[in-house]
Design a protein around this motif. Structure first.
Motif, PDB file in Angstrom:
ATOM      1  N   LYS C 202      -8.040  -5.397   1.652  1.00 41.86           N
ATOM      2  CA  LYS C 202      -9.520  -5.165   1.494  1.00 41.86           C
ATOM      3  C   LYS C 202      -9.149  -4.560   0.130  1.00 41.86           C
ATOM      4  O   LYS C 202      -9.417  -4.656  -1.619  1.00 41.86           O
ATOM      5  CB  LYS C 202     -10.948  -4.175   1.961  1.00 41.86           C
ATOM      6  CG  LYS C 202     -11.795  -3.599   0.764  1.00 41.86           C
ATOM      7  CD  LYS C 202     -12.759  -3.089   1.801  1.00 41.86           C
ATOM      8  CE  LYS C 202     -13.988  -2.709   1.113  1.00 41.86           C
ATOM      9  NZ  LYS C 202     -14.540  -2.066   1.518  1.00 41.86           N
ATOM     10  N   SER C 203      -7.790  -3.365  -0.325  1.00 41.06           N
ATOM     11  CA  SER C 203      -7.232  -2.493  -1.191  1.00 41.06           C
ATOM     12  C   SER C 203      -6.433  -2.357   0.030  1.00 41.06           C
ATOM     13  O   SER C 203      -5.714  -1.790   1.129  1.00 41.06           O
ATOM     14  CB  SER C 203      -7.978  -1.548  -1.323  1.00 41.06           C
ATOM     15  OG  SER C 203      -8.448  -0.520  -0.835  1.00 41.06           O
ATOM     16  N   GLU C 230      -6.650  -1.386   3.374  1.00 39.79           N
ATOM     17  CA  GLU C 230      -8.361  -1.491   3.957  1.00 39.79           C
ATOM     18  C   GLU C 230      -8.255  -2.728   4.392  1.00 39.79           C
ATOM     19  O   GLU C 230      -7.791  -3.660   3.194  1.00 39.79           O
ATOM     20  CB  GLU C 230      -9.394  -0.730   3.258  1.00 39.79           C
ATOM     21  CG  GLU C 230      -9.847   0.255   3.195  1.00 39.79           C
ATOM     22  CD  GLU C 230     -11.098   0.664   1.885  1.00 39.79           C
ATOM     23  OE1 GLU C 230     -11.881   0.675   2.480  1.00 39.79           O
ATOM     24  OE2 GLU C 230     -10.783   0.668   0.330  1.00 39.79           O
ATOM     25  N   PHE C 231      -9.078  -3.068   5.536  1.00 39.42           N
ATOM     26  CA  PHE C 231      -9.237  -4.665   5.719  1.00 39.42           C
ATOM     27  C   PHE C 231     -10.595  -4.525   5.794  1.00 39.42           C
ATOM     28  O   PHE C 231     -11.340  -4.103   5.686  1.00 39.42           O
ATOM     29  CB  PHE C 231      -8.367  -4.744   6.742  1.00 39.42           C
ATOM     30  CG  PHE C 231      -6.809  -4.977   7.086  1.00 39.42           C
ATOM     31  CD1 PHE C 231      -6.245  -5.377   6.431  1.00 39.42           C
ATOM     32  CD2 PHE C 231      -5.975  -3.983   7.529  1.00 39.42           C
ATOM     33  CE1 PHE C 231      -4.693  -6.514   6.775  1.00 39.42           C
ATOM     34  CE2 PHE C 231      -4.958  -3.812   7.836  1.00 39.42           C
ATOM     35  CZ  PHE C 231      -4.151  -4.934   6.887  1.00 39.42           C
ATOM     36  N   TRP C 232     -11.132  -6.044   5.114  1.00 40.65           N
ATOM     37  CA  TRP C 232     -12.014  -6.823   5.081  1.00 40.65           C
ATOM     38  C   TRP C 232     -12.464  -6.117   6.550  1.00 40.65           C
ATOM     39  O   TRP C 232     -12.099  -6.680   7.081  1.00 40.65           O
ATOM     40  CB  TRP C 232     -12.840  -7.519   4.597  1.00 40.65           C
ATOM     41  CG  TRP C 232     -13.327  -7.815   2.956  1.00 40.65           C
ATOM     42  CD1 TRP C 232     -11.714  -7.529   2.454  1.00 40.65           C
ATOM     43  CD2 TRP C 232     -13.460  -7.103   2.082  1.00 40.65           C
ATOM     44  NE1 TRP C 232     -11.660  -7.457   0.708  1.00 40.65           N
ATOM     45  CE2 TRP C 232     -13.072  -7.461   0.771  1.00 40.65           C
ATOM     46  CE3 TRP C 232     -15.111  -6.561   2.399  1.00 40.65           C
ATOM     47  CZ2 TRP C 232     -14.416  -6.443  -0.417  1.00 40.65           C
ATOM     48  CZ3 TRP C 232     -15.582  -6.175   1.650  1.00 40.65           C
ATOM     49  CH2 TRP C 232     -15.241  -5.849   0.046  1.00 40.65           C
ATOM     50  N   GLU C 342      -7.365  -3.616  -5.717  1.00 40.53           N
ATOM     51  CA  GLU C 342      -8.380  -4.390  -5.299  1.00 40.53           C
ATOM     52  C   GLU C 342      -8.071  -6.359  -4.604  1.00 40.53           C
ATOM     53  O   GLU C 342      -7.788  -6.315  -5.140  1.00 40.53           O
ATOM     54  CB  GLU C 342      -9.948  -3.537  -5.578  1.00 40.53           C
ATOM     55  CG  GLU C 342      -9.644  -2.408  -4.883  1.00 40.53           C
ATOM     56  CD  GLU C 342     -10.972  -1.208  -6.062  1.00 40.53           C
ATOM     57  OE1 GLU C 342     -11.693  -1.995  -6.558  1.00 40.53           O
ATOM     58  OE2 GLU C 342     -11.514  -0.475  -4.360  1.00 40.53           O
ATOM     59  N   ASP C 344     -10.983  -9.015  -3.334  1.00 40.53           N
ATOM     60  CA  ASP C 344     -12.185  -9.617  -2.998  1.00 40.53           C
ATOM     61  C   ASP C 344     -12.377  -9.750  -1.479  1.00 40.53           C
ATOM     62  O   ASP C 344     -11.059 -10.106  -0.574  1.00 40.53           O
ATOM     63  CB  ASP C 344     -12.673 -11.110  -3.318  1.00 40.53           C
ATOM     64  CG  ASP C 344     -11.898 -12.261  -3.621  1.00 40.53           C
ATOM     65  OD1 ASP C 344     -11.146 -12.150  -2.922  1.00 40.53           O
ATOM     66  OD2 ASP C 344     -12.371 -12.770  -4.558  1.00 40.53           O
ATOM     67  N   GLU C 345     -13.077 -10.412  -1.086  1.00 42.46           N
ATOM     68  CA  GLU C 345     -13.299 -10.776   0.784  1.00 42.46           C
ATOM     69  C   GLU C 345     -12.272 -11.840   1.128  1.00 42.46           C
ATOM     70  O   GLU C 345     -12.867 -12.551   2.095  1.00 42.46           O
ATOM     71  CB  GLU C 345     -14.803 -10.959   0.963  1.00 42.46           C
ATOM     72  CG  GLU C 345     -15.613  -9.297   1.148  1.00 42.46           C
ATOM     73  CD  GLU C 345     -17.173  -9.727   1.843  1.00 42.46           C
ATOM     74  OE1 GLU C 345     -16.949 -10.361   2.824  1.00 42.46           O
ATOM     75  OE2 GLU C 345     -17.530  -8.979   1.402  1.00 42.46           O
TER      76      GLU C 345
END
Lengths: 362, 362, 362, 362
Positions: C202-203, C230-232, C342, C344-345
C-alpha cells in the motif's frame, strides 16, 4: 532533628493517582502527604480507607485543596485533559508541581504550562516521565554518556500494552491524543534524553492499523502504530506502540551507536522465576506499565521531593515535555493524513498544516 | 488516626545492620525506629549522620538499649557470635525479636533461642531468612504448592559470592561456622521450605576445596563446597557455595518435580540493560548478596513489623532455624571428617560423633 | 541401486559461491557437482585445491560451462549484476537454476528471469532466499500458519551486519542496489512469506543515515536504514538494516498477531557457551551472515536438488523475488527522494516516478 | 583425483545406529559406507529402504560382515552389552573401530578393549564420546585451555532425559550399568577432558531416588541421581542425571575457575524461536539427546574417518573410556551401598569392595 518534610497534596486518585498517593505517603521519606483531591466518589471512598487514617485531608474541590494550610507541592495525576489546567493553577498558587505526562495532548496546552513555570522560576515544575527514573534506563544513559557505544545513531523504542479485551482504551482514545501521544510519548522523551534535549526533528512519518479495535478509527486512532522520527545531524528514532500484546506489557528500547548497542528490557520478565513444563520453558511478564516501572515511580517521588526541599536542579527540563508532545502529535497527524511531515533545521515545520476531513477516517 | 507504629531498636550497624536500620527507618511504614546499638565507634559515627537526625537514640551498651522507654521490638544484626545471646536478652526483656541468620553456628546455641521464645509465646521471634521474603522465591513456592511441578524431588541451590581479593572472609571464617553454615544455610532453609518444614534428614555428605584462599584450612573451612542432603521419603537437595565467582553474586535455586521444574535466578542480572560490544553481548550481575535481595529485606522489615503490631502469624517457624543449623553443621562436619553422616527416620543421628584432630586439617 | 544424482554446476566462487560449492559437493547427498565457473584467477586457484580433486571440471567461461556434457542444473552465485543474465542463459540452455538473491537490483531485471522461467515450465528455477530454509524460520512459519498468534498484523525484521572497518561495502554499494535491496530484501521476502505471497503493498517510506561511511552517499546509499511497508488489508512491516553492528551479525524477526507474537533470533549467539567474567556474563554472536544461516544453505542445496530430480514443487514461487525487489527498490527510492510512495489496491504505483537529481544526494 | 574414501561398516541399526549409518552414508565426505549388520529383522527392513539402495551390503551375522572385502573400519553401535566383544573382534580382524560409549559397563570389560587396541597400534580405536565433538564444548575447552577462567576447580554437569512415560528405560536399566554409567558417563568424560585426562579420583559418593519409576530398584538403579567426585589436587565434579525432565533433554555443564566460569547450554532451546502467548514467553527444548548433539555426531564421523585415512592422532585417548567407567561404576556402587568410596593418590581404591546383598535394594 529530622530533616524537614515537604507538605504535599495529590490530585486524582484513579489507577495511577492511587499508586502515586501510596508512594508519596509510605515510600517517600521526606514527603508529608497532607491532602488529596478527587471528584470521584469511588476514589474518595478508597482514600477514606487508605489515606485518611494517615492524616491525609480529602477534598472534592481542587481549588479548595490548593488553599490547604502549609501546602507546598502538588502532584497532578488526574485525567490528561485537565493536566495543564491543574498544573497552571498549582503554579499560580505558588506550589511546586509534579504533573503526570503528557502535560497536554497539544503543543499549545503543554507550552502554557511551561510559560506558567517560567513565570515562577523559584518553583520546581516537572513532567512525570517515569522512565527517566528507572534504574535500567539511567544505567543505559550513563553508559552511553560515557561513550560506550560511540555516537548514538539509531534508536528503537516501543510501548506495548497487554491486550485488554474489555476495550477500555477505545473510550479512552477520545481524549488521549492518540497512541503516539499517549504511549510513544515515553519513547519520544527517551529519544530526546539519549540524543540530547536540543535535538531538532527533521521529519516524522507514521502508519498504523486497527487489528483488534476497529472502533478506534472513530477517534483517528489505531491499536498498533509504527513511526519514524529523523533528527537533524544524522540520527533516527523508530517507534512501535501496541495495545494487543498477548503476553503482557513490553516496553523496551535499544540505542545503536557507531561502536556498540545498549538494550533496555529486551527480555521482559515479571521476576526471576522460570518454569520448565511439558510444553517447554516459560516465564511470565508484567501485566501492565506499573508492573514494569513500579520502582521508578518511587524514585520519582523521592527525587521530586528532595529537589523541592533542597532547591536542587530537576533531573530534566520541563521544556522537553513540549518537544515530546510536538513530535508525538506530528506522528499522530502523519498517521491520520498519510503524509510525511518535514521540519527545517530550526525545527520549524515545512509541510503545510493538514486539515482533517469533517469526520476523521484512517 | 494513623495506624500505630512499632517502637523498634536495632543492634549492630555493620554492613547488614546499617541496611536494616535504613530500611526500618525509611521503608517500613509502620515502624518507628527509636534506638540503635553498636559497640563500634565507626558505626556510631555513621549513625550520628544517618539515624540520629531522624530521632533514633544511639547506644553503645546493648543492655542499656533494651531499657529504652517504650521499646517493643529489637532487630539483632550484630556478628553471628552474639546473635543468640542478644536475641535471648531481648526476649527476656519482653521484646519482639528479628534475629539475623543463623541464630547461632551450633545447634545448641540455636535451640537456646527457640527455648527462650517458647517461654514467651506472646512475642514474635523470627530468624532473618531473607530469601523467604523474596518475590521470586515466593512466586516459586506458590507455584510448587499449587502442584505445578508434581512432587518436588530434587532441589539444587547455590550461594555464591563474588570473589573478594581482599580475603576478608578468611578472618571471618573463624567465627562463621564455615561455608555450609554461613552461606548454604539459606539454601538449606529453602529446601526445608520447599520440601516441608517437617522433612527429616536421612544423610548428608560434603566435600570442598580451597581454590583461592588456602588459609581457610586453618579454620576447617573451604572457599568452594558441594554437599548433598538426602531426606527421608525420596527427596534430595544438593548444594554449592563459593567465595570466588568472578562475575558477581549468583544465588540460584531449582526445584525438580515429577512433572516440571522451577528455576529461580538461573540467569542473574543487575538490571534490564544488555550491552552489545565488539566482544559480544554482555550483562552485569549484582556484586553482592544485598544487590540481589534488596527488596526482600524491605519486605521482611514490613512483615515482621505488621506481625508484631497485629499479632499475626509469622510467615515461618523459628524451629526451622534450628533444623537448618543442624544440617549445615553436619555438612561442615562431613567436609572436615570426610565421612557421610546418617540419620534415622526420626532424624536421630546414626553416625557416631566425629572428634576433630587437635588442629583441623582438610 | 543408489538414487540418481543431479549433475550440477556452480557459477561464481567468491565468498558465498565457494560455500555453495562445498555444500553442493559434500553436503548434498543427491548432488553430483561436476563443473564450476569463475572469471577470477584467485577463485580458480582455490577451486584447483578444493573442487577439482573431487572431479569438478573448472571453467573460466560461463557459456562454455553450460555446454558441459550431461549438465542438468546451474547454481548462480556470481556478483548481483550478472545474476539475471546468467540465470536466463542457464534456463535457455535447458538447465534447472538456483539463482542467488536478488535476481536483479531492478524490477525489470528480475521480471526478465521470471519470464524466461515461464517459457520453460519443466525447469525448476528458484531464487536463493536462504532464510526460507532456516529451521527456525520454518518453525515460526508453521506455528503462525497453524493460527498460534491469531492474525499476523505487525512484522518487524532486521538484517544487520557486523561493522566492517575496511569499508569493503562502500565499493560494493555501487552495484548492490542499496541497503534495502541488498540487505532488507531478505526481510521483505520474509514479510511476503509470513503475510502471504499475494499481499499487496500500500505504501513504503524509508529514511537512513551514514553513521560510519559517509562515502556511501555517492551511491545514494546509507549504512543504517529504517523503512515501513504498509500492506493492504491492515498489515504493517517495519525494517531495519545496518552495516555497523559492533557485536556481530544480528538478523532477527518478530511477527505480532492478534493473539500472540513469534520471535526468531531475538537473542543471537554463536553457540551454547556463556562466559562469566569479572565484567559480567557474556556470549559471542556470529560474525557474518553465513555464521547465522550455515545450515539453511545446506538445506537449500538439498531441497533444490531433490525438487529437480523428483520434479517436486519448489518451496516458494519465483515471482515472489520480483515482488521483493519491487518493494526493496521502492524503499531505496523513498530513502533517496525523502517521499512516501503509495500504491493502489492492485499494487499499481500512485506516487509519480521520482527523477533523481544529476548527482544522487541524501 | 578425489581423495580416497574409507570403506566402513556399521554394526547395529537401532535408534542411534540408524542415525550413525545415515551420517556415515550421507554426511561424511570421505566415508564409503559399504556394509551394515543387525540381528534384528525390523532394523534390516529399515536398512533395505534406507541403506541398500546406496550400495550398502546388509548382514545379519557380525562375523560375516567383518569379512566383507576391502572393509577398513567398523562402527559399533549395538547394545552396550556387546560393545566390547564386537570392538575386540573388529580390532582382531584388523579394522579401525569407533565404538559407542560405554565400551562396557565394567572396568574389566572396558580394559579388554584397550588391551586389544594396544596390541594393534596401527589401528584407530575410539570411544564415541559424542560431546567431545560438539562445537560448544570444544569452544569451552579451548577457552579454558587458554586460561580464560584461571584454574578450573569446580565442575558441574548433568545429563537429563525427557520423561518417557512408557517406562522404556526400566527394562533398559537391567543392562545399562545404571544411571551413572549410562547417563553421567558423558559428564565424567567431560570432567576428565576439562581437568586433564591424567586426573586422579580421590573419592566418589552418590545418592539417588526413584521418583517416577520405583521398578528401577529391582536393578539397583534410580531415575534421579546426584554424585560428587573429588579429584586429587583440589578439584571437584558434581553431577546430576535424571530420567524425568518435563520439558525435554537438558544436558549442561559449567566449569568454575579461579577467575571465571564457562557454561555450556545453560539455557537449552530447540531453535531460535520464542513464543509470546497469553501465558507468557516460551521456548521449546530438544526432546532427546540426538536433538541436542545432532551435529556432534556428524563431526565425530568425519574426524574418525579422516584420522583412519590420514593416520592422524585421534582427538582423545581410548584409555579415558576406562577411567570414565571406573568412576561411573564407583558412583553407581556408592548409590547402592550408601558409602563414600575413597582412592589414594595413585587412584588405587582404599575403601573395601562392597558386596551387594543377594537382592539389590536401595
Amino acid at each position: 532533628m529530622a530533616p524537614r518534610k515537604l507538605k504535599t497534596a495529590i490530585s486524582g486518585l484513579g489507577r495511577m493517582g492511587a499508586r502515586h498517593a501510596l508512594n508519596f505517603l509510605h515510600r517517600t521519606p521526606r514527603c508529608d502527604l497532607i491532602a488529596a483531591f478527587s471528584p470521584d466518589p469511588k476514589e474518595i471512598a478508597w482514600a477514606r480507607t487508605n489515606l485518611e487514617p494517615y492524616g491525609v485531608h480529602l477534598y472534592t474541590n481542587y481549588d479548595e485543596m490548593l488553599k490547604h494550610p502549609g501546602l507546598e507541592a502538588v502532584v497532578v495525576a488526574t485525567a490528561t485533559t485537565v493536566h495543564a489546567e491543574q498544573a497552571i493553577k498549582a503554579i499560580k498558587a505558588n506550589k511546586h508541581c509534579l504533573c503526570e505526562k503528557p502535560l497536554s495532548t497539544t503543543v499549545q496546552g503543554s507550552q502554557s504550562v511551561v510559560d506558567a513555570a517560567k513565570a515562577a522560576p523559584h518553583l520546581k515544575v516537572m513532567c512525570g516521565f517515569s522512565r527517566r527514573f528507572d534504574a535500567s534506563y539511567r544505567d543505559a544513559f550513563s553508559r552511553i554518556d560515557d561513550g560506550s557505544i560511540g555516537r548514538p545513531s539509531v534508536f528503537r523504542s516501543q510501548t506495548c500494552d497487554k491486550l485488554d479485551p474489555s476495550g477500555f482504551f477505545v473510550a479512552y482514545a477520545e481524549f488521549s491524543g492518540g497512541i503516539f501521544v499517549d504511549c510513544n510519548i515515553h519513547d519520544i522523551d527517551l529519544a530526546l534524553w539519549f540524543y540530547g534535549q536540543d535535538s531538532i526533528v527533521k521529519s516524522v512519518v507514521a502508519v498504523g492499523i486497527t487489528a483488534v479495535q476497529p472502533e478506534l478509527r472513530r477517534h483517528g486512532d489505531v491499536d498498533n502504530g509504527v513511526g519514524i522520527i529523523e533528527f537533524w545531524g544524522g540520527k533516527i528514532a523508530y517507534l512501535y506502540s501496541s495495545r494487543m500484546m498477548a503476553a503482557g506489557q513490553h516496553d523496551m528500547t535499544e540505542v545503536i551507536g557507531t561502536e556498540g548497542k545498549i538494550t533496555v528490557n529486551g527480555n521482559p520478565s515479571t521476576n526471576l522465576v522460570e518454569m520448565s513444563e511439558p510444553t517447554g520453558i516459560r516465564r511470565e511478564i508484567p501485566g501492565d506499565y506499573y508492573g514494569r516501572f513500579r520502582e521508578a515511580f518511587v524514585t520519582e517521588a523521592s527525587e521530586f521531593t528532595e529537589a523541592c526541599l533542597e532547591n536542587l536542579k530537576l533531573p530534566f527540563k520541563l521544556t522537553g515535555a513540549v518537544q515530546a508532545v510536538k513530535i508525538g502529535a506530528a506522528l499522530q497527524e502523519s498517521l491520520r493524513s498519510g503524509k510525511k511531515i518535514e521540519f527545517d533545521e530550526t525545527g520549524r515545520r515545512l509541510t503545510e498544516e493538514w486539515v482533517p476531513p469533517a469526520k476523521a477516517k484512517l
